[in-house]
Scaffold this motif. Structure first.
Motif, PDB file in Angstrom:
ATOM      1  N   PRO A   1       4.134 -14.109  -8.035  1.00 22.66           N
ATOM      2  CA  PRO A   1       2.756 -13.766  -8.391  1.00 22.66           C
ATOM      3  C   PRO A   1       1.857 -13.474  -7.203  1.00 22.66           C
ATOM      4  O   PRO A   1       0.911 -12.700  -7.315  1.00 22.66           O
ATOM      5  CB  PRO A   1       2.274 -15.005  -9.166  1.00 22.66           C
ATOM      6  N   THR A   2       2.137 -14.101  -6.037  1.00 22.13           N
ATOM      7  CA  THR A   2       1.292 -13.861  -4.862  1.00 22.13           C
ATOM      8  C   THR A   2       1.341 -12.400  -4.448  1.00 22.13           C
ATOM      9  O   THR A   2       0.310 -11.796  -4.115  1.00 22.13           O
ATOM     10  CB  THR A   2       1.743 -14.749  -3.685  1.00 22.13           C
ATOM     11  N   LEU A   3       2.522 -11.798  -4.483  1.00 25.49           N
ATOM     12  CA  LEU A   3       2.677 -10.400  -4.099  1.00 25.49           C
ATOM     13  C   LEU A   3       1.916  -9.489  -5.053  1.00 25.49           C
ATOM     14  O   LEU A   3       1.213  -8.567  -4.636  1.00 25.49           O
ATOM     15  CB  LEU A   3       4.163 -10.037  -4.071  1.00 25.49           C
ATOM     16  N   LYS A   4       2.050  -9.755  -6.335  1.00 22.79           N
ATOM     17  CA  LYS A   4       1.326  -8.950  -7.327  1.00 22.79           C
ATOM     18  C   LYS A   4      -0.172  -9.108  -7.134  1.00 22.79           C
ATOM     19  O   LYS A   4      -0.927  -8.121  -7.207  1.00 22.79           O
ATOM     20  CB  LYS A   4       1.728  -9.384  -8.745  1.00 22.79           C
ATOM     21  N   ARG A   5      -0.616 -10.317  -6.879  1.00 24.05           N
ATOM     22  CA  ARG A   5      -2.040 -10.571  -6.658  1.00 24.05           C
ATOM     23  C   ARG A   5      -2.555  -9.763  -5.478  1.00 24.05           C
ATOM     24  O   ARG A   5      -3.626  -9.157  -5.543  1.00 24.05           O
ATOM     25  CB  ARG A   5      -2.254 -12.070  -6.423  1.00 24.05           C
ATOM     26  N   GLU A   6      -1.802  -9.725  -4.392  1.00 29.51           N
ATOM     27  CA  GLU A   6      -2.237  -9.001  -3.196  1.00 29.51           C
ATOM     28  C   GLU A   6      -2.316  -7.499  -3.444  1.00 29.51           C
ATOM     29  O   GLU A   6      -3.200  -6.821  -2.914  1.00 29.51           O
ATOM     30  CB  GLU A   6      -1.290  -9.312  -2.035  1.00 29.51           C
ATOM     31  N   ILE A   7      -1.405  -6.982  -4.269  1.00 25.00           N
ATOM     32  CA  ILE A   7      -1.461  -5.554  -4.607  1.00 25.00           C
ATOM     33  C   ILE A   7      -2.660  -5.280  -5.502  1.00 25.00           C
ATOM     34  O   ILE A   7      -3.412  -4.317  -5.286  1.00 25.00           O
ATOM     35  CB  ILE A   7      -0.157  -5.101  -5.289  1.00 25.00           C
ATOM     36  N   MET A   8      -2.869  -6.114  -6.509  1.00 24.39           N
ATOM     37  CA  MET A   8      -3.973  -5.909  -7.439  1.00 24.39           C
ATOM     38  C   MET A   8      -5.323  -5.987  -6.737  1.00 24.39           C
ATOM     39  O   MET A   8      -6.262  -5.264  -7.091  1.00 24.39           O
ATOM     40  CB  MET A   8      -3.911  -6.947  -8.564  1.00 24.39           C
ATOM     41  N   LEU A   9      -5.436  -6.844  -5.734  1.00 23.82           N
ATOM     42  CA  LEU A   9      -6.695  -7.012  -5.013  1.00 23.82           C
ATOM     43  C   LEU A   9      -6.889  -5.973  -3.914  1.00 23.82           C
ATOM     44  O   LEU A   9      -7.951  -5.916  -3.300  1.00 23.82           O
ATOM     45  CB  LEU A   9      -6.764  -8.417  -4.398  1.00 23.82           C
ATOM     46  N   GLY A  10      -5.851  -5.171  -3.666  1.00 18.89           N
ATOM     47  CA  GLY A  10      -5.959  -4.183  -2.595  1.00 18.89           C
ATOM     48  C   GLY A  10      -5.705  -4.748  -1.215  1.00 18.89           C
ATOM     49  O   GLY A  10      -5.954  -4.085  -0.199  1.00 18.89           O
ATOM     50  N   GLU A  11      -5.203  -5.999  -1.150  1.00 25.73           N
ATOM     51  CA  GLU A  11      -4.906  -6.607   0.148  1.00 25.73           C
ATOM     52  C   GLU A  11      -3.659  -5.988   0.767  1.00 25.73           C
ATOM     53  O   GLU A  11      -3.508  -5.982   1.999  1.00 25.73           O
ATOM     54  CB  GLU A  11      -4.744  -8.114  -0.004  1.00 25.73           C
ATOM     55  N   LEU A  12      -2.753  -5.508  -0.072  1.00 19.59           N
ATOM     56  CA  LEU A  12      -1.621  -4.699   0.383  1.00 19.59           C
ATOM     57  C   LEU A  12      -1.962  -3.254   0.049  1.00 19.59           C
ATOM     58  O   LEU A  12      -2.138  -2.901  -1.115  1.00 19.59           O
ATOM     59  CB  LEU A  12      -0.325  -5.126  -0.310  1.00 19.59           C
ATOM     60  N   ALA A  13      -2.073  -2.435   1.066  1.00 21.02           N
ATOM     61  CA  ALA A  13      -2.583  -1.079   0.887  1.00 21.02           C
ATOM     62  C   ALA A  13      -1.521  -0.150   0.313  1.00 21.02           C
ATOM     63  O   ALA A  13      -0.322  -0.328   0.560  1.00 21.02           O
ATOM     64  CB  ALA A  13      -3.063  -0.524   2.234  1.00 21.02           C
ATOM     65  N   PRO A  14      -1.932   0.851  -0.457  1.00 16.24           N
ATOM     66  CA  PRO A  14      -0.993   1.870  -0.930  1.00 16.24           C
ATOM     67  C   PRO A  14      -0.228   2.485   0.233  1.00 16.24           C
ATOM     68  O   PRO A  14      -0.804   2.785   1.282  1.00 16.24           O
ATOM     69  CB  PRO A  14      -1.906   2.906  -1.599  1.00 16.24           C
ATOM     70  N   GLY A  15       1.084   2.623   0.048  1.00 16.39           N
ATOM     71  CA  GLY A  15       1.924   3.174   1.104  1.00 16.39           C
ATOM     72  C   GLY A  15       2.511   2.137   2.041  1.00 16.39           C
ATOM     73  O   GLY A  15       3.413   2.444   2.822  1.00 16.39           O
ATOM     74  N   GLU A  16       2.031   0.896   1.951  1.00 14.06           N
ATOM     75  CA  GLU A  16       2.556  -0.157   2.832  1.00 14.06           C
ATOM     76  C   GLU A  16       3.998  -0.470   2.439  1.00 14.06           C
ATOM     77  O   GLU A  16       4.336  -0.600   1.269  1.00 14.06           O
ATOM     78  CB  GLU A  16       1.695  -1.414   2.719  1.00 14.06           C
ATOM     79  N   THR A  17       4.860  -0.576   3.453  1.00 17.22           N
ATOM     80  CA  THR A  17       6.279  -0.816   3.215  1.00 17.22           C
ATOM     81  C   THR A  17       6.559  -2.305   3.043  1.00 17.22           C
ATOM     82  O   THR A  17       6.056  -3.137   3.801  1.00 17.22           O
ATOM     83  CB  THR A  17       7.119  -0.268   4.378  1.00 17.22           C
ATOM     84  N   LEU A  18       7.363  -2.613   2.042  1.00 16.27           N
ATOM     85  CA  LEU A  18       7.775  -3.991   1.775  1.00 16.27           C
ATOM     86  C   LEU A  18       9.287  -4.064   1.927  1.00 16.27           C
ATOM     87  O   LEU A  18      10.011  -3.290   1.304  1.00 16.27           O
ATOM     88  CB  LEU A  18       7.376  -4.389   0.350  1.00 16.27           C
ATOM     89  N   THR A  19       9.774  -4.975   2.748  1.00 13.14           N
ATOM     90  CA  THR A  19      11.215  -5.118   2.910  1.00 13.14           C
ATOM     91  C   THR A  19      11.680  -6.439   2.298  1.00 13.14           C
ATOM     92  O   THR A  19      10.975  -7.453   2.364  1.00 13.14           O
ATOM     93  CB  THR A  19      11.622  -5.086   4.396  1.00 13.14           C
ATOM     94  N   GLU A  20      12.847  -6.393   1.685  1.00 11.54           N
ATOM     95  CA  GLU A  20      13.374  -7.587   1.024  1.00 11.54           C
ATOM     96  C   GLU A  20      13.572  -8.724   2.018  1.00 11.54           C
ATOM     97  O   GLU A  20      13.280  -9.885   1.711  1.00 11.54           O
ATOM     98  CB  GLU A  20      14.693  -7.242   0.330  1.00 11.54           C
TER      99      GLU A  20
END
Length: 206
Positions: free
Chosen positions: A2-21
């Motif tokens: 849920p933390t990752l989803k929260r950061e995307i929804m809030l715009g804390e992770l910007a569009p285009g930002e790369t996420l690695t497993e």
């Protein structure tokens, strides 16, 4: 995750930002398999894009996409509520009022993300009675993207209690069996979530 989803929804992770497993597994202290599963879920909701060997990126959140998703949402939701509101099952009204109460509780706590999650559940609960199951995943993605756009572009603090209160009249009209009124109320509800200007939604009623 849920933390990752929260950061995307809030715009804390910007569009285009790369996420690695590997990095996410280290950050959250879990296996890459669990991370992969979480990313697949976020992909289903349209929050990330899986790009094969290039990894995973946070998806875009543009005004143009938001406008189209609001339009799609409005079309299918209004079709759904028209099918439901004429003869609503008794259990639906109680379910919806419970969700409105949950939104007010989230508003009181100042938790906009929780309010948005209950808001989505409110709209999906109505649509579930319409017998349009193939459209439910489309509606879910539209709702997610609508809330992401609204929340991540937020400026001044919103009146969350007012957001919760906007759902009450829809329930009242469904309970009254007023299908036309419920459809008009829902149309207006969606059209006024974000002010895109008069050219996005033509007219004040379907």
């Amino acid at each position: 995750m849920p933390t990752l989803k929260r950061e995307i929804m809030l715009g804390e992770l910007a569009p285009g930002e790369t996420l690695t497993e590997l990095q996410l597994a280290a950050r959250f202290g879990c296996s890459q398999g669990r991370v992969r599963e979480a990313l697949l879920g976020l992909q289903d909701e349209g929050l990330v894009r899986r790009l094969g060997y290039r990894g995973t990126q946070v998806s875009s959140c543009t005004a143009e996409e938001a406008v189209e998703m609001f339009r799609i949402r409005q079309q299918i939701e209004c079709r759904g509520i028209r099918a439901v509101a004429g003869a609503p099952p008794a259990r639906l009204i109680g379910d919806l009022r419970a969700r409105v109460a949950g939104m007010f509780a989230a508003a009181e706590a100042g938790d906009e993300l929780e309010l948005a999650a209950i808001d989505r559940d409110f709209h999906e609960r109505i649509f579930a009675e319409a017998g349009l199951a193939a459209l439910e995943p489309i509606l879910h993605r539209c709702l997610i993207h609508n809330h992401r756009f609204k929340i991540s572009r937020g400026g001044a603090r919103r009146d969350l209690a007012r957001t919760a209160a906007r759902h009450g009249p829809i329930v009242d009209l469904i309970e009254a069996g007023d299908a036309a009124g419920a459809e008009r109320a829902l149309f207006h509800h969606i059209a006024t979530i974000v002010d895109f200007g008069p050219d996005v939604f033509e007219g004040a009623a379907p």
